[in-house]
Design a protein around this motif. Structure first.
Motif, short mmCIF file in Angstrom:
data_model
loop_
_atom_site.label_atom_id
_atom_site.label_comp_id
_atom_site.label_asym_id
_atom_site.label_seq_id
_atom_site.Cartn_x
_atom_site.Cartn_y
_atom_site.Cartn_z
N ALA A 37 29.81 17.50 -14.29
CA ALA A 37 30.77 16.79 -15.14
C ALA A 37 32.04 17.61 -15.30
O ALA A 37 33.16 17.09 -15.17
CB ALA A 37 30.14 16.51 -16.50
N ALA A 41 35.73 16.50 -13.93
CA ALA A 41 36.89 16.39 -14.82
C ALA A 41 38.03 17.28 -14.32
O ALA A 41 39.20 16.88 -14.31
CB ALA A 41 36.49 16.77 -16.24
N ASN A 44 39.65 15.83 -11.23
CA ASN A 44 40.45 14.66 -11.60
C ASN A 44 41.81 15.11 -12.13
O ASN A 44 42.85 14.53 -11.78
CB ASN A 44 39.70 13.84 -12.64
CG ASN A 44 40.44 12.56 -12.97
OD1 ASN A 44 41.00 11.90 -12.08
ND2 ASN A 44 40.46 12.19 -14.24
N SER A 64 30.48 14.77 -7.77
CA SER A 64 29.65 14.62 -8.97
C SER A 64 28.30 15.32 -8.85
O SER A 64 27.50 15.30 -9.78
CB SER A 64 29.46 13.13 -9.31
OG SER A 64 28.71 12.49 -8.30
N LEU A 135 34.19 10.60 -15.29
CA LEU A 135 35.20 11.62 -15.53
C LEU A 135 36.22 11.74 -14.38
O LEU A 135 37.22 12.43 -14.50
CB LEU A 135 34.53 12.98 -15.76
CG LEU A 135 33.71 13.06 -17.05
CD1 LEU A 135 32.80 14.27 -17.04
CD2 LEU A 135 34.63 13.10 -18.26
#
Lengths: 259, 323
Positions: A37, A41, A44, A64, A135
């Motif tokens: 996670a 994030a 991203n 992921s 995320l």
């Protein structure tokens, strides 16, 4: 020969009545999901900083699962302890006196521990995938996209096979400390380092973790990684051969050597 | 019934168990006696198919251990007290063993009660004392209510209360008609519990006999004499063909003579005797004499007798008569 169902039930009791089962499997899940996670994030947020090649081969599914590098170590510990504590506690003599058929004893144990690892592995991979996609924002993919389901199920299988491989190694070495001392540095350091060294990586790509983790990629050569001479299922097949070899070796050691 | 036939175990160049053949008969307590390192534990591990014999076979009621259907119902064994997972409770350690042999779960509570561990049944076994560990091991041996029970040095390291408990338990189990096979390196322990005796030394069978026969055959009887005229007495005994050995404290020991004969001899020559008594060497001494040539670990110290067929160092069983 002792009834197979009785031995399976006995092994299930063994595994559910020690605390190491809970904390190793919980760590495998939490570490994998949390780290995946966090990296999802992060990627991203920094997507624009990636190189063009990395952007072109961006694989949201694979991203992921990036926490598995660390989470698999908890699976290694689980697999090693399931077998290793029989030896470190001296329980092995009591166990084999109760179930003298070596194959029934070992494969019941591995079946029970493997089933549990599969369950935790699947939960981990699906959780990791969904949380990771949430995320990844606009870079996300869906379970319905091509090959994504294969990768998610594959990630669960990968974790299971890592645990099974560790059980085989621990049965061969008959010691938790020795097995952890070899497997943890191998998966965490040696395999990772060698895969970055020219020439050495030609060999390293046939290591169980390197080959097996191909199943988690949806985009070939994801994130600029190198092309492997095998596909996702081929890679999992290579890992399966390693697992089979480790378990067969463990069985031979158990059968031949004095307990 | 357990039958051993030519059982041999080699570790490299060392032969731990050397062509051992004997039968453990039902309904009696068979003592398995030998000095430390004689191969008792190795033999017992081979009987349970934990160690592979180099050659020879063990049969339990005519079958190999590995062929037994649910072996805990035939034979229960206590090998070492700590052969359980310390992180698991006493109850769960027994439960997983019971389940593997389809023994009903209520039996776990029964055996815990039998060995007096009910109060700590839910406690992790790593916190157990040696005595409690030994009781847990015995509980696991009794789990399948087996006809044959095997105990490897069950009293080792126990306090007097624990020793007393195990002795009584073995007697009770034998009285129920079970076959009991118990190892020890202490003859005195065996004398109290065993009906039959198997003695090994350096892996070889030294004796396979009833306890009564062993006592009869092996205990040395002698006469002890004490006199203020020790020199005269000794000369007199020698002159009459007796071998008198000085045994400390001003006493002489004479083998193969009766008190009557020696008393009359002393009276005839007007020698004052302060002591004239028939003595019997203890079983411990008899055992040590028997295994003297076959002791694995000698204490190196005062070499009184030297020679002999055993390795260097004082021969066990001889030191007691020397000093």
């Amino acid at each position: 020969m002792a009834a197979a169902s009785a031995v399976l039930q006995s092994e299930w009791t063994k595994i559910r009545t020690v605390s190491s089962t809970v904390w190793t499997l919980a760590s495998a899940l939490v570490v994998t999901v949390a780290m995946s996670a966090a990296l999802s994030a992060l990627l991203n947020a920094t997507f624009d900083d990636l190189s063009e090649l990395e952007r072109a081969t961006f694989d949201p599914t694979f991203v992921s699962f990036s926490g598995m590098v660390l989470g698999q170590l908890a699976m290694v510990v689980f697999g090693v302890l399931v077998v290793g504590t029989e030896y470190s506690s001296g329980m092995i003599r009591t166990s084999l006196a109760a179930v003298p058929q070596r194959a029934a004893f070992l494969f019941s144990k591995i079946a029970v521990a493997g089933a549990l690892a599969l369950l935790v592995g699947m939960v981990t991979s699906f959780l990791s995938f969904f949380l990771g996609q949430a995320l990844l924002g606009e870079h996300r993919t869906t379970l319905g996209a091509d090959n994504v389901l294969r990768a998610v199920v594959g990630a669960g299988l990968y974790m299971t096979l890592i645990a099974l491989f560790s059980m085989g190694v621990a049965t061969m070495l008959r010691s938790s400390m020795l097995s952890l001392g070899i497997l943890v540095p191998f998966f965490f350091l040696i395999s990772q380092i060698l895969s970055a060294v020219p020439k050495a990586k030609e060999v390293a790509r046939y290591f169980p973790d390197q080959a097996g983790s191909k199943i988690m990629q949806v985009v070939p050569e994801a994130l600029g990684s190198e092309k492997a001479p095998y596909g996702p299922w081929g890679g999992l097949g290579i890992m399966l051969v390693w697992v089979a070899a480790a378990l067969a070796g463990g069985y031979l050691v158990l059968k031949r050597r004095d307990a | 019934m357990i039958e051993l036939e030519g059982l041999t175990k080699r570790f490299g160049a060392k032969t731990a168990v050397d062509h051992l053949s004997f039968t453990v008969r039902p309904g009696v307590v068979t003592g398995f006696l030998g000095p430390n390192g004689a191969g008792k534990s190795t033999t017992m591990r081979m009987m349970l198919d934990l160690d592979n014999p180099t050659s020879g076979t063990v049969r339990i009621d005519g079958r190999h251990y590995r062929e037994l259907q649910e072996p805990l119902k035939y034979i229960g064994a206590l090998l070492d007290a700590k052969a359980m997972h310390g992180g698991r409770s006493a109850y769960n350690n027994l439960l997983c063993l019971a389940q593997s042999n389809r023994i009903p779960e209520r039996r776990v509570g029964e055996v815990l009660d039998l060995v007096g561990l009910t109060a700590v049944a839910k406690k992790k076994s790593k916190g157990f004392s040696l005595g409690m560990g030994q009781r847990l091991g015995i509980a696991s041996a009794l789990l399948g209510d087996p006809e044959i029970l095997m105990f490897d040095e069950p009293v080792n390291g126990l306090d007097p209360e624990g020793i007393h408990w195990i002795r009584n338990l073995m007697k009770r189990l034998a009285a129920e008609g079970r076959t009991i096979f118990v190892s020890s390196h202490l003859m005195s322990e065996m004398a109290l519990t065993a009906d039959h005796l198997i003695v090994i030394g350096q892996g070889k069978l030294l004796a396979d006999t009833s306890m009564a026969d062993f006592i009869q055959r092996n205990s040395r009887s002698y006469v002890r004499l004490r006199s203020p005229q020790q020199e005269r007495l000794r000369d007199l005994l020698h002159a009459n063909g007796f071998v008198a050995v000085e045994a400390g404290g001003g006493t002489l020991e004479v083998d193969g003579a009766t008190t009557e004969k020696l008393g009359e001899l002393a009276a005839a020559h007007q020698i004052v005797l302060h002591e004239l008594s028939a003595q019997r060497a203890s079983l411990e001494e008899a055992f040590m004499q028997m295994t003297a040539g076959a002791v694995e670990y000698h204490a190196h110290g005062t070499d009184i007798h030297g020679g002999g067929d055993g390795p260097a160092g004082p021969r066990w069983g001889e030191t007691f008569e020397g000093v």
